[in-house]
Design an enzyme around this catalytic site. Structure first.
Site, PDB file in Angstrom:
ATOM      1  N   GLU A   1      57.598 -24.273  15.793  1.00 27.53           N
ATOM      2  CA  GLU A   1      56.124 -24.309  16.739  1.00 27.53           C
ATOM      3  C   GLU A   1      56.638 -22.344  17.477  1.00 27.53           C
ATOM      4  O   GLU A   1      56.001 -22.573  18.425  1.00 27.53           O
ATOM      5  CB  GLU A   1      55.527 -24.960  17.157  1.00 27.53           C
ATOM      6  CG  GLU A   1      55.415 -26.984  16.707  1.00 27.53           C
ATOM      7  CD  GLU A   1      54.446 -26.274  15.856  1.00 27.53           C
ATOM      8  OE1 GLU A   1      53.576 -25.017  15.362  1.00 27.53           O
ATOM      9  OE2 GLU A   1      53.974 -27.012  14.364  1.00 27.53           O
TER      10      GLU A   1
ATOM     11  N   SER B   1      56.129 -35.592  15.856  1.00 28.41           N
ATOM     12  CA  SER B   1      56.246 -34.656  15.283  1.00 28.41           C
ATOM     13  C   SER B   1      55.557 -34.395  14.102  1.00 28.41           C
ATOM     14  O   SER B   1      54.362 -34.771  12.858  1.00 28.41           O
ATOM     15  CB  SER B   1      57.416 -34.437  14.662  1.00 28.41           C
ATOM     16  OG  SER B   1      58.508 -33.649  15.695  1.00 28.41           O
TER      17      SER B   1
ATOM     18  N   LEU C   1      48.832 -23.708  13.627  1.00 28.57           N
ATOM     19  CA  LEU C   1      50.016 -23.798  14.299  1.00 28.57           C
ATOM     20  C   LEU C   1      49.733 -23.220  15.693  1.00 28.57           C
ATOM     21  O   LEU C   1      50.264 -24.080  16.330  1.00 28.57           O
ATOM     22  CB  LEU C   1      51.461 -22.870  14.025  1.00 28.57           C
ATOM     23  CG  LEU C   1      51.599 -22.267  13.257  1.00 28.57           C
ATOM     24  CD1 LEU C   1      52.888 -21.006  12.828  1.00 28.57           C
ATOM     25  CD2 LEU C   1      53.052 -23.923  13.073  1.00 28.57           C
TER      26      LEU C   1
ATOM     27  N   THR D   1      58.813 -30.613   8.156  1.00 24.64           N
ATOM     28  CA  THR D   1      59.211 -31.681   8.610  1.00 24.64           C
ATOM     29  C   THR D   1      58.109 -32.457   7.147  1.00 24.64           C
ATOM     30  O   THR D   1      56.793 -31.938   7.226  1.00 24.64           O
ATOM     31  CB  THR D   1      57.883 -31.977   9.792  1.00 24.64           C
ATOM     32  OG1 THR D   1      58.795 -30.971  10.529  1.00 24.64           O
ATOM     33  CG2 THR D   1      57.815 -33.182  10.902  1.00 24.64           C
TER      34      THR D   1
ATOM     35  N   ARG E   1      50.673 -26.202  18.250  1.00 26.48           N
ATOM     36  CA  ARG E   1      51.690 -25.374  19.275  1.00 26.48           C
ATOM     37  C   ARG E   1      50.793 -26.284  20.772  1.00 26.48           C
ATOM     38  O   ARG E   1      51.395 -27.189  22.178  1.00 26.48           O
ATOM     39  CB  ARG E   1      51.824 -25.050  19.444  1.00 26.48           C
ATOM     40  CG  ARG E   1      52.483 -24.200  19.479  1.00 26.48           C
ATOM     41  CD  ARG E   1      52.740 -22.179  19.068  1.00 26.48           C
ATOM     42  NE  ARG E   1      52.869 -21.762  17.164  1.00 26.48           N
ATOM     43  CZ  ARG E   1      53.826 -21.208  17.357  1.00 26.48           C
ATOM     44  NH1 ARG E   1      51.876 -20.153  16.858  1.00 26.48           N
ATOM     45  NH2 ARG E   1      54.122 -20.192  16.157  1.00 26.48           N
TER      46      ARG E   1
ATOM     47  N   THR F   1      59.688 -20.186  18.490  1.00 28.71           N
ATOM     48  CA  THR F   1      60.869 -20.192  19.990  1.00 28.71           C
ATOM     49  C   THR F   1      60.353 -19.847  21.235  1.00 28.71           C
ATOM     50  O   THR F   1      59.278 -19.311  20.998  1.00 28.71           O
ATOM     51  CB  THR F   1      61.641 -19.606  18.669  1.00 28.71           C
ATOM     52  OG1 THR F   1      61.077 -17.880  19.385  1.00 28.71           O
ATOM     53  CG2 THR F   1      62.530 -19.527  17.850  1.00 28.71           C
TER      54      THR F   1
ATOM     55  N   GLY G   1      54.214 -26.246   4.185  1.00 26.07           N
ATOM     56  CA  GLY G   1      55.310 -24.823   4.040  1.00 26.07           C
ATOM     57  C   GLY G   1      55.247 -23.466   4.377  1.00 26.07           C
ATOM     58  O   GLY G   1      54.980 -22.572   3.814  1.00 26.07           O
ATOM     59  N   LEU G   2      55.572 -23.042   5.479  1.00 25.74           N
ATOM     60  CA  LEU G   2      55.748 -21.938   5.763  1.00 25.74           C
ATOM     61  C   LEU G   2      56.861 -20.880   5.840  1.00 25.74           C
ATOM     62  O   LEU G   2      57.053 -20.083   5.728  1.00 25.74           O
ATOM     63  CB  LEU G   2      55.164 -22.030   7.551  1.00 25.74           C
ATOM     64  CG  LEU G   2      54.451 -20.110   8.200  1.00 25.74           C
ATOM     65  CD1 LEU G   2      53.516 -19.448   6.757  1.00 25.74           C
ATOM     66  CD2 LEU G   2      54.205 -20.431   9.116  1.00 25.74           C
TER      67      LEU G   2
ATOM     68  N   SER H   1      60.959 -16.859  12.813  1.00 19.19           N
ATOM     69  CA  SER H   1      60.160 -15.883  13.008  1.00 19.19           C
ATOM     70  C   SER H   1      59.084 -15.285  13.070  1.00 19.19           C
ATOM     71  O   SER H   1      58.076 -14.818  13.378  1.00 19.19           O
ATOM     72  CB  SER H   1      60.740 -15.651  14.332  1.00 19.19           C
ATOM     73  OG  SER H   1      62.070 -16.481  14.613  1.00 19.19           O
TER      74      SER H   1
HETATM   75  C1  LIG Z   1      63.672 -30.366  13.296  1.00 24.60           C
HETATM   76  C2  LIG Z   1      62.572 -29.163  12.758  1.00 24.60           C
HETATM   77  C3  LIG Z   1      61.614 -29.015  12.139  1.00 24.60           C
HETATM   78  C4  LIG Z   1      60.477 -27.418  11.823  1.00 24.60           C
HETATM   79  N1  LIG Z   1      59.273 -28.884  10.414  1.00 24.60           N
HETATM   80  C5  LIG Z   1      58.734 -27.019   9.854  1.00 24.60           C
HETATM   81  C6  LIG Z   1      58.076 -27.479   9.371  1.00 24.60           C
HETATM   82  O1  LIG Z   1      57.091 -28.328   8.661  1.00 24.60           O
HETATM   83  N2  LIG Z   1      56.924 -25.779   8.888  1.00 24.60           N
HETATM   84  C7  LIG Z   1      57.839 -25.048   9.084  1.00 24.60           C
HETATM   85  O2  LIG Z   1      56.909 -23.925   8.317  1.00 24.60           O
HETATM   86  N3  LIG Z   1      58.750 -24.856   9.759  1.00 24.60           N
HETATM   87  C8  LIG Z   1      59.252 -26.005  10.280  1.00 24.60           C
HETATM   88  N4  LIG Z   1      60.153 -25.954  11.387  1.00 24.60           N
HETATM   89  C9  LIG Z   1      60.460 -24.640  11.144  1.00 24.60           C
HETATM   90  C10 LIG Z   1      60.871 -23.802  12.814  1.00 24.60           C
HETATM   91  O3  LIG Z   1      58.816 -23.355  12.755  1.00 24.60           O
HETATM   92  C11 LIG Z   1      61.673 -22.297  12.153  1.00 24.60           C
HETATM   93  O4  LIG Z   1      62.866 -23.043  12.609  1.00 24.60           O
HETATM   94  C12 LIG Z   1      61.518 -21.375  13.731  1.00 24.60           C
HETATM   95  O5  LIG Z   1      59.741 -20.384  13.307  1.00 24.60           O
HETATM   96  C13 LIG Z   1      62.318 -20.112  14.280  1.00 24.60           C
HETATM   97  O6  LIG Z   1      62.940 -20.367  12.444  1.00 24.60           O
HETATM   98  P1  LIG Z   1      64.182 -19.826  12.743  1.00 24.60           P
HETATM   99  O7  LIG Z   1      65.147 -21.067  12.580  1.00 24.60           O
HETATM  100  O8  LIG Z   1      64.486 -19.307  10.714  1.00 24.60           O
HETATM  101  O9  LIG Z   1      64.868 -18.697  13.212  1.00 24.60           O
HETATM  102  P2  LIG Z   1      64.728 -17.532  13.427  1.00 24.60           P
HETATM  103  O10 LIG Z   1      63.651 -16.432  13.452  1.00 24.60           O
HETATM  104  O11 LIG Z   1      66.129 -16.490  12.492  1.00 24.60           O
HETATM  105  O12 LIG Z   1      65.208 -16.451  14.973  1.00 24.60           O
HETATM  106  C14 LIG Z   1      67.350 -17.125  15.158  1.00 24.60           C
HETATM  107  C15 LIG Z   1      66.510 -16.744  16.862  1.00 24.60           C
HETATM  108  O13 LIG Z   1      66.498 -15.603  16.888  1.00 24.60           O
HETATM  109  C16 LIG Z   1      65.147 -14.812  18.162  1.00 24.60           C
HETATM  110  N5  LIG Z   1      64.268 -14.634  17.169  1.00 24.60           N
HETATM  111  C17 LIG Z   1      63.475 -13.558  16.468  1.00 24.60           C
HETATM  112  N6  LIG Z   1      62.700 -13.255  16.237  1.00 24.60           N
HETATM  113  C18 LIG Z   1      63.173 -12.095  17.363  1.00 24.60           C
HETATM  114  C19 LIG Z   1      62.683 -10.780  17.848  1.00 24.60           C
HETATM  115  N7  LIG Z   1      61.357 -10.536  18.037  1.00 24.60           N
HETATM  116  N8  LIG Z   1      62.987 -10.251  19.493  1.00 24.60           N
HETATM  117  C20 LIG Z   1      63.490 -11.855  20.146  1.00 24.60           C
HETATM  118  N9  LIG Z   1      64.095 -12.487  19.213  1.00 24.60           N
HETATM  119  C21 LIG Z   1      63.721 -12.833  18.364  1.00 24.60           C
HETATM  120  C22 LIG Z   1      64.511 -16.781  17.705  1.00 24.60           C
HETATM  121  O14 LIG Z   1      63.907 -16.536  18.987  1.00 24.60           O
HETATM  122  C23 LIG Z   1      65.621 -16.966  17.421  1.00 24.60           C
HETATM  123  O15 LIG Z   1      65.950 -16.966  19.067  1.00 24.60           O
HETATM  124  C24 LIG Z   1      61.274 -26.698  12.176  1.00 24.60           C
HETATM  125  C25 LIG Z   1      62.002 -26.565  12.289  1.00 24.60           C
HETATM  126  C26 LIG Z   1      63.172 -27.435  12.716  1.00 24.60           C
HETATM  127  C27 LIG Z   1      64.155 -27.440  13.476  1.00 24.60           C
END
Ligand SMILES: Cc1cc2nc3c(=O)[nH]c(=O)nc-3n(C[C@H](O)[C@H](O)[C@H](O)COP(=O)(O)OP(=O)(O)OC[C@H]3O[C@@H](n4cnc5c(N)ncnc54)[C@H](O)[C@@H]3O)c2cc1C
Length: 395
Positions: free
Chosen positions: A374, A97, A250, A170, A254, A376, A136-137, A144
């Site tokens: 990156e 990472s 991204l 991260t 990925r 879900t 930072g996104l 998502s």
């Molecule tokens: C350890 C770690 C490091 C990270 N590092 C970074 C980083 O460096 N920079 C950065 O910008 N981000 C980072 N992230 C954030 C990561 O990219 C997000 O957590 C991820 O994009 C999911 O967003 P969320 O957690 O808000 O989940 P949500 O978007 O709230 O999703 C929750 C659930 O709902 C589902 N869902 C959402 N929309 C839909 C849909 N339309 N249909 C069906 N299911 C759906 C998702 O698949 C998931 O299962 C990091 C996350 C972690 C855990």
């Protein structure tokens, strides 16, 4: 017992790589084995990563931004970059990472979308590991669906004023520079999203670390707080317009994960095979029981197929032909199979499998984050579903 084969032999994997790629892979594997593997369980347990020292060593190894050209970067192929990710993640997803965020997210954004001054200022130091970057996104309410982001940049004379909060970033607390994505009024809607290169010592910027993680503990994860951060107009990435800016970066990260997660799976399987050969149950090695061999054979098929898929994506990317949905196939499949393999290997290790003495539970826990960040699994299913049906089902 006859002489056991390695996974590499079973799938003749080396026959698919060029000698130079094998040499790069072996160099990274040696570094990961000698320098990281002996310490990483402790880093994970303590949730403390010697990130500054490690970044310099990874810079010395040439893996930071290794697939970028010029500005101190190594200019290697996409396949070579993928192989490096695979070997680093075989030791810990947190280390991969660090490298992914530095090279594929922060450095790539500056390299691809930045001005000549931004490139000159940051890339050579970042390639050497002397400066650490973050990306930072994500926001507390928008993961998502980044198009909804609330972080905004407003004009004040020639300057920009950034306000908002980013979450789960991260390298955030250890970064010297943050690539931050924000809404502007340059265009309506998501087209107004622009990237900004933010030195982290700018007044109004802070990055509190997120604690109590049960996953990616050997990785720094932070919130970014932007409280009226004043930046000169030259801080904006001039070429990134709309969500295409962050989404292109991204895609790079990925791609690395499609390789990386295969490394975590390989490490789990090799650990389980090794354990099963020496663990005696019912007076015989665990490896000599048919149920154990069925597990090992099935997992080997997935690890082998994972390599083949990743290598193929590497070749496609090196031809400059890769598409986002092809990257989705690799990211989704590699991580999903790796997490299933980590859990199955844990069963082979029995109670020993729940301790940090073996890498398996650490990989399993790490892969929970890798499954989510990156994009879900669900987002990648939707991307593949859209490609195959022509119907977008994101909303
Ligand atoms: C350890 C770690 C490091 C990270 N590092 C970074 C980083 O460096 N920079 C950065 O910008 N981000 C980072 N992230 C954030 C990561 O990219 C997000 O957590 C991820 O994009 C999911 O967003 P969320 O957690 O808000 O989940 P949500 O978007 O709230 O999703 C929750 C659930 O709902 C589902 N869902 C959402 N929309 C839909 C849909 N339309 N249909 C069906 N299911 C759906 C998702 O698949 C998931 O299962 C990091 C996350 C972690 C855990």
């Amino acid at each position: 017992m006859s002489n056991p084969q390695s996974l590499t032999q079973l799938f003749a994997l080396d026959s698919l790589l060029e000698p130079e790629e094998i040499a790069i892979r072996d160099t990274v594997r040696k570094f990961a084995t000698d320098r990281i593997r002996p310490h990483v369980a402790q880093w994970f347990e303590d949730a403390k990563l010697p990130a500054r020292d490690l970044a310099k060593e990874l810079g010395g190894l040439g893996v930071l931004g290794m697939h970028l050209d010029g500005y101190g970067c190594s200019g290697m192929s996409a396949t070579a970059y993928g192989l490096a990710c695979l070997e680093l993640e075989a030791v810990d997803s947190g280390i991969r990472s660090l490298v992914s965020v530095q090279g594929s997210l922060a450095m790539f954004s500056i390299h691809h979308w930045g001005s000549e001054e931004q490139k000159q200022e940051w890339l050579p130091r970042m390639a050497a590991g002397e400066a650490i970057g973050c990306f930072g996104l994500t926001e507390p309410d928008f993961g998502s669906n980044p198009a909804g982001m609330r972080t905004n940049a407003k004009r004040d004379g020639d300057d920009w004023i950034l306000s908002g909060t980013k979450m789960w970033i991260t390298n955030g607390s250890i970064a010297d520079v943050a690539v931050v994505w924000a809404q502007t009024d340059l265009d309506e809607g998501p087209k107004g999203i622009r990237g900004f290169v933010v030195p982290t010592d700018t007044p109004g910027f802070s990055a509190p670390e997120i604690h109590a993680k049960m996953s990616l503990r050997a990785s720094v994860t932070s919130e970014l707080v932007l409280d009226g951060v004043r930046l000169p107009s030259s801080a904006m990435l001039p070429l990134a317009k709309g969500l295409r800016g962050p989404l292109t970066a991204l895609g790079e990260a990925r791609f690395g994960i499609a390789f990386g997660a295969v490394g975590a799976a390989r490490d789990c399987l090799e650990t389980a095979i090794d354990y099963a050969q020496s663990r005696i149950v019912f007076d015989k090695p665990l490896a000599s029981f048919q149920l154990t061999q069925a597990k090992i054979a099935d997992m080997a098929l997935e690890v082998g197929k994972g390599h083949l898929l990743a290598y193929n994506l590497g070749r496609i990317k090196d031809r400059g032909e890769i598409t986002p949905e092809q990257i989705s196939t690799g990211k989704l499949n590699s991580v999903r199979e790796a997490i299933a393999i980590a859990r199955e290997c844990r069963t082979i290790l029995g109670a020993n499998g729940i301790t940090l003495e073996y890498p398996v539970i650490r990989h399993a826990n790490n892969l929970e984050s890798v499954l989510t960040y990156e994009g879900t699994s669900e987002m990648h299913q939707l991307s593949i579903g859209k490609a195959l049906t022509g119907e977008a089902a994101f909303r």
